[in-house]
Design an enzyme around this catalytic site. Sequence first.
Site, PDB file in Angstrom:
ATOM      1  N   SER A 154       0.826  -1.212   0.000  1.00 56.53           N
ATOM      2  CA  SER A 154       0.000   0.000   0.000  1.00 56.53           C
ATOM      3  C   SER A 154       0.857   1.257   0.000  1.00 56.53           C
ATOM      4  CB  SER A 154      -0.924   0.002   1.226  1.00 56.53           C
ATOM      5  OG  SER A 154      -1.861  -1.036   1.173  1.00 56.53           O
TER       6      SER A 154
ATOM      7  N   ARG B  49       0.208   8.520   4.998  1.00 56.42           N
ATOM      8  CA  ARG B  49      -0.864   8.017   5.857  1.00 56.42           C
ATOM      9  C   ARG B  49      -2.212   8.616   5.459  1.00 56.42           C
ATOM     10  NH1 ARG B  49      -0.557   3.755   9.717  1.00 56.42           N
ATOM     11  NH2 ARG B  49       1.663   3.357   9.930  1.00 56.42           N
TER      12      ARG B  49
ATOM     13  N   HIS C  30      -3.367   6.949   2.298  1.00 61.03           N
ATOM     14  CA  HIS C  30      -3.707   5.565   2.636  1.00 61.03           C
ATOM     15  C   HIS C  30      -5.059   5.479   3.324  1.00 61.03           C
ATOM     16  CE1 HIS C  30      -3.356   1.882   5.239  1.00 61.03           C
ATOM     17  NE2 HIS C  30      -2.969   1.370   4.083  1.00 61.03           N
TER      18      HIS C  30
END
Length: 210
Positions: free
Chosen positions: A17, A40, A43
Amino acid sequence: MSVADYIKDPAEIYKQSFATVEREAGLDQLPEEMRPVATRLIHSCGMIDVLDDLEFSENAVDAGKRSLAAGKPIYTDVEMVKAGIIEKFLPKNNSLICTLNASQVPAYSKEIGNTRSAAAVDFWDELEGSVVVIGNAPTALFRVLERIEEGAGKPALIIGIPVGFIGAAESKQALSENASGLEFITVHGRRGGSAMASSVVNGLTVGTAT
């Protein structure tokens, strides 16, 4: 890919990812210290183009990290933001505080003629040097800014990413244009939410580690 072929190893899922984000997002346009935060953030929502709306003050990352390292509390507007923060990586076992469901908030909300989310902000007692994380309610972000203007303590960092059609974009613009010299991280426009807001804290504390 068949149903039986999906990746099952959580570490490998994280690895691929984050590698996909790094490959597709063009993170080199950002200062180095912001890249784990941006990774982050992307994501958390699956949207590479969130970078187009990302804005942050010059010392936001450093201010947030220093606040957490000093053991200052983290205030959140809703329980979902609080739940999304990975507590084991907080450097000083920092307090995670959400007052939305405090018993006195409903009556106080009616008294001041504002939302419960905004009313709950008035029960944040240690704003000075804290980290404030807003992921749901624009009224909470507006109220934080009002309290600071009224002389309440100045947070070290405000992560302001409320979601919605009414007031969300405007509250983020107010944060961005604040006259108090606040350090901030925001995503302009209607996009936002608890997962995105909490992901920014995790970007400060965990980076892209699994």
